[in-house]
Scaffold this motif. Sequence first.
Motif, PDB file in Angstrom:
ATOM      1  N   ARG A 104       5.539   5.473  -1.666  1.00  0.00           N
ATOM      2  CA  ARG A 104       6.142   6.476  -0.774  1.00  0.00           C
ATOM      3  C   ARG A 104       7.376   5.973  -0.039  1.00  0.00           C
ATOM      4  O   ARG A 104       8.138   6.762   0.504  1.00  0.00           O
ATOM      5  N   ARG A 146       0.825  -1.210   0.000  1.00  0.00           N
ATOM      6  CA  ARG A 146       0.000   0.000   0.000  1.00  0.00           C
ATOM      7  C   ARG A 146       0.866   1.271   0.000  1.00  0.00           C
ATOM      8  O   ARG A 146       0.483   2.281  -0.589  1.00  0.00           O
ATOM      9  N   PHE A 147       2.007   1.215   0.634  1.00  0.00           N
ATOM     10  CA  PHE A 147       2.865   2.401   0.751  1.00  0.00           C
ATOM     11  C   PHE A 147       4.101   2.361  -0.154  1.00  0.00           C
ATOM     12  O   PHE A 147       4.994   3.183  -0.008  1.00  0.00           O
TER      13      PHE A 147
END
Length: 77
Positions: A23, A19-20
Amino acid sequence: MSSVVSFKVRREIKEKMERFRDRVNWAEELRRFIEERIRELEAEENIKRVVEELEKIPISVPKGFSVNSVREDRDSN
């Protein structure tokens, strides 16, 4: 030269990592963590080695040294 290291994480952790991923560069994060942890462990080993060497050094203080030092310090004020 680089080597590949792999490890397992719980499925929910993997899903959160995915999900990340836009980033966080997980590979770089893990590399930095491992390098820092290794530095910490090496520092601990070095300190332990130094302490062991210091413990081998016989230390003797002449009789009355503490009393004389305190008296000398009081007299200097």
